[in-house]
Scaffold this motif. Structure first.
Motif, PDB file in Angstrom:
ATOM      1  N   SER B 431       8.527 -22.882 123.424  1.00 15.31           N
ATOM      2  CA  SER B 431       7.544 -23.868 123.901  1.00 15.31           C
ATOM      3  C   SER B 431       6.223 -23.270 124.368  1.00 15.31           C
ATOM      4  CB  SER B 431       8.131 -24.678 125.075  1.00 15.31           C
ATOM      5  OG  SER B 431       9.115 -25.570 124.636  1.00 15.31           O
ATOM      6  N   GLY B 432       5.972 -22.018 124.035  1.00 15.23           N
ATOM      7  CA  GLY B 432       4.741 -21.393 124.506  1.00 15.23           C
ATOM      8  C   GLY B 432       3.605 -21.428 123.500  1.00 15.23           C
ATOM      9  N   MET B 433       3.935 -21.523 122.217  1.00 16.45           N
ATOM     10  CA  MET B 433       2.919 -21.394 121.164  1.00 16.45           C
ATOM     11  C   MET B 433       1.891 -22.523 121.207  1.00 16.45           C
ATOM     12  SD  MET B 433       5.125 -19.999 117.890  1.00 16.45           S
ATOM     13  CE  MET B 433       6.070 -21.460 117.623  1.00 16.45           C
ATOM     14  N   THR B 434       2.358 -23.734 121.450  1.00 18.96           N
ATOM     15  CA  THR B 434       1.436 -24.868 121.442  1.00 18.96           C
ATOM     16  C   THR B 434       0.462 -24.782 122.623  1.00 18.96           C
ATOM     17  OG1 THR B 434       3.255 -26.079 122.461  1.00 18.96           O
ATOM     18  CG2 THR B 434       2.829 -26.523 120.141  1.00 18.96           C
ATOM     19  N   ILE B 473       1.886 -14.497 114.764  1.00 17.26           N
ATOM     20  CA  ILE B 473       1.775 -15.840 115.363  1.00 17.26           C
ATOM     21  C   ILE B 473       0.488 -15.927 116.185  1.00 17.26           C
ATOM     22  CG2 ILE B 473       2.759 -17.416 117.104  1.00 17.26           C
ATOM     23  CD1 ILE B 473       5.570 -16.421 116.174  1.00 17.26           C
ATOM     24  N   CYS B 474       0.248 -14.891 117.014  1.00 12.67           N
ATOM     25  CA  CYS B 474      -0.930 -14.923 117.891  1.00 12.67           C
ATOM     26  C   CYS B 474      -2.214 -14.935 117.065  1.00 12.67           C
ATOM     27  CB  CYS B 474      -0.911 -13.726 118.840  1.00 12.67           C
ATOM     28  SG  CYS B 474       0.397 -13.858 120.081  1.00 12.67           S
ATOM     29  N   ARG B 475      -2.255 -14.078 116.046  1.00 10.07           N
ATOM     30  CA  ARG B 475      -3.446 -14.068 115.169  1.00 10.07           C
ATOM     31  C   ARG B 475      -3.630 -15.430 114.513  1.00 10.07           C
ATOM     32  NH1 ARG B 475      -1.205  -9.135 112.910  1.00 10.07           N
ATOM     33  NH2 ARG B 475      -1.972  -7.471 114.232  1.00 10.07           N
ATOM     34  N   GLY B 476      -2.538 -15.972 114.026  1.00 12.01           N
ATOM     35  CA  GLY B 476      -2.584 -17.269 113.334  1.00 12.01           C
ATOM     36  C   GLY B 476      -3.104 -18.368 114.240  1.00 12.01           C
ATOM     37  N   LEU B 477      -2.745 -18.289 115.520  1.00 13.14           N
ATOM     38  CA  LEU B 477      -3.199 -19.315 116.470  1.00 13.14           C
ATOM     39  C   LEU B 477      -4.655 -19.097 116.852  1.00 13.14           C
ATOM     40  CD1 LEU B 477      -0.082 -19.553 118.838  1.00 13.14           C
ATOM     41  CD2 LEU B 477      -0.828 -21.268 117.182  1.00 13.14           C
ATOM     42  N   GLY B 478      -5.166 -17.891 116.574  1.00 18.86           N
ATOM     43  CA  GLY B 478      -6.578 -17.656 116.843  1.00 18.86           C
ATOM     44  C   GLY B 478      -6.880 -16.644 117.931  1.00 18.86           C
ATOM     45  N   VAL B 479      -5.899 -15.862 118.359  1.00 19.68           N
ATOM     46  CA  VAL B 479      -6.183 -14.796 119.323  1.00 19.68           C
ATOM     47  C   VAL B 479      -7.016 -13.738 118.594  1.00 19.68           C
ATOM     48  CG1 VAL B 479      -5.188 -13.024 120.834  1.00 19.68           C
ATOM     49  CG2 VAL B 479      -4.012 -15.226 120.549  1.00 19.68           C
ATOM     50  N   GLU B 480      -8.106 -13.304 119.238  1.00 24.86           N
ATOM     51  CA  GLU B 480      -8.980 -12.315 118.592  1.00 24.86           C
ATOM     52  C   GLU B 480      -8.297 -10.947 118.570  1.00 24.86           C
ATOM     53  OE1 GLU B 480     -12.823 -12.575 120.621  1.00 24.86           O
ATOM     54  OE2 GLU B 480     -12.334 -14.696 120.917  1.00 24.86           O
ATOM     55  N   GLU B 481      -8.483 -10.244 117.447  1.00 22.25           N
ATOM     56  CA  GLU B 481      -7.802  -8.972 117.216  1.00 22.25           C
ATOM     57  C   GLU B 481      -7.995  -7.985 118.374  1.00 22.25           C
ATOM     58  OE1 GLU B 481      -5.917  -8.746 114.297  1.00 22.25           O
ATOM     59  OE2 GLU B 481      -5.109  -6.966 115.300  1.00 22.25           O
ATOM     60  N   GLU B 482      -9.264  -7.911 118.886  1.00 27.97           N
ATOM     61  CA  GLU B 482      -9.516  -6.907 119.931  1.00 27.97           C
ATOM     62  C   GLU B 482      -8.928  -7.317 121.288  1.00 27.97           C
ATOM     63  OE1 GLU B 482     -11.657  -8.645 118.152  1.00 27.97           O
ATOM     64  OE2 GLU B 482     -13.549  -9.036 119.155  1.00 27.97           O
ATOM     65  N   SER B 511      -6.559 -13.516 126.183  1.00 25.95           N
ATOM     66  CA  SER B 511      -6.031 -12.253 125.672  1.00 25.95           C
ATOM     67  C   SER B 511      -4.517 -12.322 125.685  1.00 25.95           C
ATOM     68  CB  SER B 511      -6.443 -11.057 126.524  1.00 25.95           C
ATOM     69  OG  SER B 511      -7.495 -11.367 127.376  1.00 25.95           O
ATOM     70  N   VAL B 512      -3.906 -11.603 124.764  1.00 21.60           N
ATOM     71  CA  VAL B 512      -2.446 -11.530 124.729  1.00 21.60           C
ATOM     72  C   VAL B 512      -2.028 -10.070 124.729  1.00 21.60           C
ATOM     73  CG1 VAL B 512      -0.349 -12.052 123.418  1.00 21.60           C
ATOM     74  CG2 VAL B 512      -2.192 -13.743 123.521  1.00 21.60           C
TER      75      VAL B 512
END
Lengths: 191, 539
Positions: B431-434, B473-482, B511-512
Motif C-alpha cells: 500500500s505504499g506505491m500509490t 518501481i520507484c523510477r517508474g513512479l517518477g523518482v528522480e535518478e539522482e 527522495s527514496v
C-alpha cells in the motif's frame, strides 16, 4: 484425569518443541489435547507462552483458567514466575535456573530465587550447563522436559521417549540420541 | 476413510478448504491468518491439482482475484487478518452485489486483545454490512468441517460467505477427524451480466441480495452449528448465548444456574431460538469474543424491557479477548488464583533481532534526525515498527499499511520539516506505491526509506511481492535518478548512509533511500538448509 500445563520462556528458546513432544506423547497415549500457542510479534525476543491441556475427557477451553495449572514448565526463571496466578495450589514449577537477560531492568536474581524457593513444589536446574556437559548443548529443552516427566503423570516417561524418537527422527540418529540423553539426565535431576 | 490429525485452527481451515475441492487461495500474510496459506502451499494436493497459492500483493488484489476465479467456476478462499478486511472492503462488499459462481469463502482472522494488531475490529460487522452469511467455528473440528459446508452454501445462494476466526482458535492445536478430499470443483464459466455493476444492474442485484435475506435467516435457524439446549429445572433464570469460541469457555465453566445455552456459529442470528431462550429466561448473557455485535442486535430484537448482559453491560470486559476466568465470573462461577502475581516480574517486550539490518537503519536515521529540532520519522507496519520502542524510540507514528509515506507527505504539505517515512519492502508494495505517486505528483518535501530485507519478515518470512523490483518501481513512479539510492545497512557503511540521508533531507522534493540486506532470520534458515544439503551430498 487431566493435566493443565503452562509452557513459558523467551522467544527462540524452544518452548514449542517441548509442546510438540508432549503433544506427540499425548497422541500416542490416545489423550485429548488442546494447545494454544503464541505466534507473530511476541517471538522477537519477547516473552512467549503456550497453554497445553491434556485430558482423558474432551477439553472445552483452549486457555487455562487462573489457579488451574498443574505445571509451569519454563525455560527461564522470571518467565516461570510470570504465570504464578495460573498455578494450582498443589501445582509444580519446573524451570531453568539461569536468567536470560535481554532487558535493562531485569530483576535481581536473588529476589527471583527467594520467590521460587518459597513455592511448595519447585524443580530447577541450569539446563544449559547440564546439556552442555552431556555434549548435547542444543537439547537443554529436553533436559527440562525430563525434569517435568514425573509430574506429567498422564503420559509416562517411556511414552515421552517414544515421542522424542518420532519428533526428531527426521534429523538423524545422533540428534535423537542427544535428546534422549538430555531427557534422561533431566529425569535424574528431579529424583 | 477418516483419520485423526493434530491441527492448528488455521491448518484445519486450510485442510478443510483443500478437501472441499479448492481452486485457489488468495492472501496477504497477517497474524493470526498466515498459517492457512502456508499450509496450503506445503500440501501435496496443491501441487498435484495446480491449486493457486502464491501470496498476493495485498488483500484487495486477493479478493478481486478470488472473484475472478469464482467467475471462472472454481472455488476460491481469501485469507487475511481482520484489518485486511478494510483493505479489501470495496471488492468484498461489491462481491455480495455481483454474487458468485464458484464458491467464495472470505476468511477473516480477528485479533481481540491485539496480540499483534492495531485494533480489535470484529469481522462479523463486515458480514452484516455486506449482508452475507458468517460462520464462526468454536473449535478446530468445526473449522475443518465448516469449510466444505461454507463452499457448498456459497454456491447454493451464489454469494460469498465469511468465515471468522479469532487468534485463540487460529493458533490453538487440537485433534481433528479428517475425511477424504472432494474432487476439485469446476462449474461452467459465468455468462451472466450481473458482474457488470452499472447502476441499472447493481440496483437489480441489490434487490436480489435483499430477497435472499429471509433464506439466510432460515438457514441459520436450521443450521446444526446453532443449537439450543434448555435446562427446564432452571426455567426463568438467566439464559446464555455463546458465540464461536465463547461456547468453549461457557462449557468449561459448567454453569449450574442457567436456563439454557444457545450456541451460535452461523449468522445471521437464529432469531427463533433466541426468542425461545428469551421466553424461558429472565435475562440473557451474550458471550462473544470481539466487539458486542450480537449483544447490540439482541437488545434491538427483544426491546428495552428485556435485560441483555454482556460486554456493554459490564458483565464481561468491554475490551480484550474472553478467557475462562472472565466468562466463569459472568456466569456466577468463580475461578481464582491460588498464588499472587509476582512482584519481581517485569515486562519483556519484543525487540529487533541482533544483527537485523533495520537496527543499522535506525541508528543512521536517529543520528541524522538529532541534527534537526523538528525531525519526524513516520513509521509503518512490520518488524521495523519495533523501532518505536527502546533503544531507538525513533517513530512518530504507525497507523496502517502504507501510512508512513502519506502521513509524511501530509505533514510536509503542512510545512513540517524534515519529514521522513520508513516502510518495509512488502508494506511498500502492499500500500505504499500509490502514496509515493501522490508525493511525486505534488513534489512533496519528503525522504522515503524503503527498508528492504527481501521478505515479509514479521509474519515469518513469506515472499515479498516487490523483491528485485524496487528501483524500477520507484523510477517508474517518477523518482528522480539522482534522488534514488541503494545502500547496505551495516555498521561499516554508517558514514555513507548518514551522508546520503542528510543530503536527501536537504533536497526539496521526494527522495527514496533503499537500505537492502537480507532478514537475519531468513538468512539463518537458508544457511542451515544449505549446510544440511551439503552434508547430505557428502554422504
Amino acid at each position: 484425569m487431566k493435566k493443565d500445563i503452562i509452557l513459558s520462556g523467551v522467544g527462540g528458546q524452544g518452548i514449542l518443541s517441548i509442546a510438540t513432544v508432549i503433544g506427540e506423547a499425548a497422541t500416542i497415549a490416545g489423550l485429548h489435547l488442546k494447545q494454544a500457542e503464541v505466534h507473530g510479534m511476541s517471538q522477537r525476543g519477547g516473552d512467549v507462552q503456550s497453554d497445553l491441556r491434556l485430558s482423558t475427557e474432551p477439553i472445552a477451553s483452549d486457555l487455562i483458567a487462573r489457579g488451574q495449572a498443574d505445571l509451569i514448565i519454563s525455560m527461564e526463571p522470571m518467565e516461570a514466575l510470570r504465570y504464578l496466578p495460573f498455578l494450582a495450589a498443589d501445582g509444580a514449577v519446573i524451570t531453568s535456573s539461569k536468567p536470560f537477560i535481554n532487558i535493562p531492568n531485569y530483576p535481581e536474581e536473588a529476589a527471583l530465587q527467594a520467590e521460587l524457593k518459597a513455592l511448595p513444589k519447585v524443580v530447577q536446574s541450569d539446563i544449559d550447563q547440564v546439556a552442555a556437559d552431556l555434549g548435547a548443548a542444543r537439547s537443554s529443552n529436553m533436559v527440562l522436559l525430563g525434569m517435568a516427566a514425573k509430574f506429567l503423570e498422564i503420559v509416562s516417561p517411556d511414552t515421552l521417549r517414544e515421542a522424542i524418537r518420532h519428533i526428531f527422527a527426521s534429523k538423524g540418529d545422533s540428534v535423537v540420541e542427544s535428546n534422549i540423553r538430555a531427557f534422561n539426565a533431566g529425569i535424574e535431576l528431579s529424583e | 476413510m477418516s483419520q485423526q490429525k493434530l491441527l492448528l485452527g488455521d491448518e484445519a481451515i486450510a485442510l478443510g478448504a483443500l478437501h472441499a475441492g479448492l481452486g485457489g487461495v488468495y492472501a496477504y500474510p497477517g497474524t493470526p491468518s498466515t498459517e492457512i496459506t502456508e499450509f496450503i502451499q506445503g500440501n501435496p494436493l496443491t501441487r498435484e491439482r495446480g491449486i493457486h497459492s502464491r501470496w498476493c500483493t495485498n488483500e484487495k488484489t486477493a479478493m478481486e482475484a478470488a472473484l475472478g476465479m469464482s467467475y471462472a467456476g472454481k472455488r476460491a478462499l481469501v485469507c487475511m487478518k481482520h484489518v485486511g478486511m478494510n483493505v479489501c472492503a470495496d471488492a468484498f462488499v461489491n462481491s455480495a452485489i455481483t454474487g458468485t459462481n464458484g464458491g467464495i469463502v472470505v476468511l477473516a482472522a480477528d485479533d481481540p486483545s491485539m496480540h499483534s494488531s492495531q485494533n480489535e475490529q470484529d469481522s462479523r460487522f463486515y458480514g452484516k454490512f455486506a449482508m452475507v452469511p458468517v460462520f464462526e467455528p468454536s473449535n478446530q473440528q468445526e473449522a475443518y468441517d465448516m469449510m466444505k459446508v461454507a463452499f457448498e452454501y456459497s454456491e447454493a445462494i451464489k454469494e460469498p460467505v465469511v468465515m471468522r476466526l479469532v487468534t485463540r482458535l487460529a493458533h490453538s492445536r487440537a485433534s481433528v477427524t479428517i475425511g477424504e478430499p472432494n474432487a476439485q470443483q469446476q462449474l461452467p464459466l459465468s455468462t451472466g451480466r450481473q458482474w457488470v455493476l452499472l447502476p441499472g444492474i447493481a440496483k437489480k442485484n441489490y434487490a436480489v441480495l435483499i430477497d435472499k435475506q429471509p433464506g439466510m435467516l432460515k438457514a441459520a435457524e436450521d443450521s446444526t452449528y446453532n443449537s439450543l439446549t434448555l435446562y427446564p429445572a432452571n426455567k426463568g433464570k438467566m439464559g446464555v448465548i455463546a458465540c464461536g469460541i465463547g461456547y468453549n469457555y461457557v462449557t468449561e465453566a459448567q454453569p449450574k444456574n442457567v436456563s439454557g445455552v444457545l450456541k451460535v456459529s452461523q449468522y445471521p442470528l437464529p432469531e427463533s431460538q433466541i426468542r425461545q431462550l428469551a421466553a424461558n429466561s429472565d435475562s440473557l448473557l451474550v458471550v462473544e469474543d470481539g466487539q458486542p455485535v450480537v449483544e447490540q442486535d439482541i437488545k434491538a430484537m427483544l426491546g428495552t424491557g428485556y435485560v441483555v448482559k454482556g460486554r456493554l453491560s459490564g458483565d464481561l470486559p468491554r475490551t480484550g479477548e474472553l478467557n475462562p476466568d472472565s466468562v466463569a465470573r459472568s456466569l456466577g462461577e468463580e475461578t481464582g488464583a491460588c498464588f499472587d502475581a509476582s512482584k519481581n516480574v517485569v515486562g519483556r517486550p519484543p525487540a529487533l533481532c541482533p544483527g537485523c539490518g533495520h537496527r543499522d537503519v535506525y541508528n543512521a536515521l536517529n543520528k541524522v534526525a538529532a541534527e534537526y529540532p523538528n525531525a519526524r520519522i513516520f513509521g509503518d507496519i512490520g518488524c521495523y515498527t519495533l523501532g518505536a520502542l527502546p533503544p531507538f524510540q525513533a517513530l512518530a507514528s504507525c497507523v496502517d499499511m502504507g501510512a508512513s509515506i502519506t502521513m509524511a507527505k501530509g505533514a510536509a504539505d503542512a510545512g513540517a520539516f524534515p519529514c521522513i517515512a520508513i516502510i518495509g519492502d512488502s508494506t511498500f508494495t502492499h500500500s505504499g506505491m500509490t502514496g509515493l505517486l501522490d508525493a511525486i505528483n505534488d513534489h512533496s518535501n519528503i525522504t522515503v526509506v524503503i527498508s528492504d530485507n527481501l521478505t515479509t519478515a514479521m509474519t515469518g518470512g513469506q515472499d515479498s511481492a516487490g523483491t528485485n523490483k524496487f528501483e524500477a518501481i520507484c523510477r517508474g513512479l517518477g523518482v528522480e535518478e539522482e534522488h534514488l539510492h541503494v545502500v547496505v545497512p551495516l555498521p561499516k557503511n554508517m558514514d555513507e548512509i548518514t551522508r546520503i540521508i542528510r543530503d536527501e533531507i536537504n533536497y526539496d522534493g521526494v527522495s527514496v533511500i533503499i537500505p537492502r540486506r537480507e532478514c537475519i532470520q531468513t538468512l539463518n534458515r537458508r544457511m542451515r538448509k544449505e549446510r544440511a544439503l551439503k552434508e547430505a551430498a557428502k554422504k
